[in-house]
Write a protein that holds these residues in place. Sequence first.
Motif, mmCIF file in Angstrom:
data_model
loop_
_atom_site.group_PDB
_atom_site.id
_atom_site.type_symbol
_atom_site.label_atom_id
_atom_site.label_comp_id
_atom_site.label_asym_id
_atom_site.label_seq_id
_atom_site.Cartn_x
_atom_site.Cartn_y
_atom_site.Cartn_z
ATOM 1 N N GLY A 1 0.822 -1.211 0.000
ATOM 2 C CA GLY A 1 0.000 0.000 0.000
ATOM 3 C C GLY A 1 0.852 1.255 0.000
ATOM 4 N N ARG A 2 1.880 1.268 0.816
ATOM 5 C CA ARG A 2 2.779 2.433 0.868
ATOM 6 C C ARG A 2 3.518 2.613 -0.448
ATOM 7 N NH1 ARG A 2 4.976 1.874 7.064
ATOM 8 N NH2 ARG A 2 3.282 3.110 7.965
ATOM 9 N N SER A 3 3.912 1.516 -1.043
ATOM 10 C CA SER A 3 4.613 1.577 -2.327
ATOM 11 C C SER A 3 3.702 2.157 -3.411
ATOM 12 C CB SER A 3 5.083 0.173 -2.717
ATOM 13 O OG SER A 3 5.659 0.183 -3.989
ATOM 14 N N TYR A 4 2.437 1.729 -3.427
ATOM 15 C CA TYR A 4 1.485 2.264 -4.404
ATOM 16 C C TYR A 4 1.322 3.776 -4.208
ATOM 17 C CZ TYR A 4 -2.689 2.864 -7.259
ATOM 18 O OH TYR A 4 -3.580 3.288 -8.212
ATOM 19 N N CYS A 5 1.223 4.199 -2.962
ATOM 20 C CA CYS A 5 1.110 5.638 -2.672
ATOM 21 C C CYS A 5 2.325 6.379 -3.228
ATOM 22 C CB CYS A 5 1.016 5.882 -1.166
ATOM 23 S SG CYS A 5 -0.586 5.547 -0.445
ATOM 24 N N GLU A 6 3.496 5.875 -2.924
ATOM 25 C CA GLU A 6 4.728 6.525 -3.364
ATOM 26 C C GLU A 6 4.793 6.617 -4.886
ATOM 27 O OE1 GLU A 6 9.320 5.279 -3.103
ATOM 28 O OE2 GLU A 6 8.310 5.417 -1.155
ATOM 29 N N GLU A 7 4.442 5.537 -5.557
ATOM 30 C CA GLU A 7 4.461 5.501 -7.022
ATOM 31 C C GLU A 7 3.464 6.477 -7.638
ATOM 32 O OE1 GLU A 7 3.605 1.439 -8.016
ATOM 33 O OE2 GLU A 7 5.432 0.707 -7.024
ATOM 34 N N ASN A 8 2.407 6.803 -6.897
ATOM 35 C CA ASN A 8 1.353 7.657 -7.430
ATOM 36 C C ASN A 8 1.339 9.064 -6.831
ATOM 37 O OD1 ASN A 8 -0.429 5.964 -9.357
ATOM 38 N ND2 ASN A 8 0.154 4.595 -7.685
ATOM 39 N N GLY A 9 2.376 9.392 -6.094
ATOM 40 C CA GLY A 9 2.558 10.761 -5.632
ATOM 41 C C GLY A 9 1.756 11.189 -4.430
ATOM 42 N N PHE A 10 1.296 10.251 -3.623
ATOM 43 C CA PHE A 10 0.666 10.652 -2.378
ATOM 44 C C PHE A 10 1.294 9.915 -1.208
ATOM 45 C CE2 PHE A 10 -2.356 7.114 -2.984
ATOM 46 C CZ PHE A 10 -2.636 7.162 -4.344
ATOM 47 N N VAL A 11 1.026 10.400 0.002
ATOM 48 C CA VAL A 11 1.713 9.929 1.202
ATOM 49 C C VAL A 11 0.770 9.101 2.067
ATOM 50 C CG1 VAL A 11 2.917 10.660 3.300
ATOM 51 C CG2 VAL A 11 3.176 11.982 1.181
ATOM 52 N N TRP A 12 1.204 7.904 2.385
ATOM 53 C CA TRP A 12 0.431 7.023 3.263
ATOM 54 C C TRP A 12 0.285 7.687 4.626
ATOM 55 C CZ3 TRP A 12 -1.645 2.129 2.339
ATOM 56 C CH2 TRP A 12 -2.100 1.433 3.460
ATOM 57 N N GLY A 13 -0.930 7.719 5.144
ATOM 58 C CA GLY A 13 -1.177 8.227 6.485
ATOM 59 C C GLY A 13 -1.376 9.726 6.573
ATOM 60 N N ALA A 14 -1.323 10.422 5.444
ATOM 61 C CA ALA A 14 -1.536 11.873 5.456
ATOM 62 C C ALA A 14 -2.996 12.173 5.797
ATOM 63 C CB ALA A 14 -1.183 12.471 4.097
ATOM 64 N N ASP A 15 -3.219 13.291 6.458
ATOM 65 C CA ASP A 15 -4.593 13.712 6.744
ATOM 66 C C ASP A 15 -5.254 14.216 5.470
ATOM 67 O OD1 ASP A 15 -4.676 13.104 9.449
ATOM 68 O OD2 ASP A 15 -3.912 15.067 10.054
ATOM 69 N N SER A 16 -6.554 14.095 5.435
ATOM 70 C CA SER A 16 -7.333 14.587 4.308
ATOM 71 C C SER A 16 -7.230 16.105 4.239
ATOM 72 C CB SER A 16 -8.789 14.168 4.483
ATOM 73 O OG SER A 16 -9.556 14.519 3.373
ATOM 74 N N ASP A 17 -7.065 16.615 3.038
ATOM 75 C CA ASP A 17 -7.033 18.063 2.821
ATOM 76 C C ASP A 17 -8.477 18.542 2.677
ATOM 77 O OD1 ASP A 17 -6.748 20.679 2.037
ATOM 78 O OD2 ASP A 17 -5.506 20.244 0.282
ATOM 79 N N LEU A 18 -9.001 19.116 3.726
ATOM 80 C CA LEU A 18 -10.408 19.526 3.745
ATOM 81 C C LEU A 18 -10.675 20.769 2.906
ATOM 82 C CD1 LEU A 18 -11.188 18.814 7.510
ATOM 83 C CD2 LEU A 18 -11.589 17.346 5.529
#
Length: 173
Positions: free
Chosen positions: A124-141
């Motif tokens: 899951g973390r690898s997929y995030c990294e490959e797609n330019g987002f960070v695992w565990g980041a808070d939602s940008d409201l």
Amino acid sequence: MYPKEYIQFLAHFHGDRDYFECHEILEEYWKENDIKNKNSIWVGLILLAVSTYHHRRDNFTGAKRTLEKAITILKKESYCLIKLGLDPQQLPSILNERLSIITNHQPYSSFNLPIVDPALLRQGRSYCEENGFVWGADSDLRNRPLIDRHILRDRTSVINERKESLKLRKGNV
């Protein structure tokens, strides 16, 4: 070991917090693999994503209704949670806490699912990294395109599918 769609679901759920995309990904997977089963673990996870999407938009009624359905399904399918690398003891506690937050009309906050398989977490973390987002980041409201994704999407294909379905039903009457 895990379907790629499930890994994508987890990456979006924990990474860019695109719950609409979570729903889209798993719905397609469910339709291809278990569509006749309305109580599938996949449906439970889809409903969880939908509930979280509603909660973030302050739609407490929709969030509560879909989370209650998700909890019912995930409880019945708890043996599948282990196969999906999730903690079957922690998840119900987390979901009941979320239900209480929603019932009391408290604001949305990001949360994580209790993943117990280190390999799944790495994927899951690898997929995030490959797609330019960070695992565990808070939602940008403040990200309206993310928050209001259902309003902004192109619904042409959905409308066309409904028209075709209606034609078929009328032709079979």
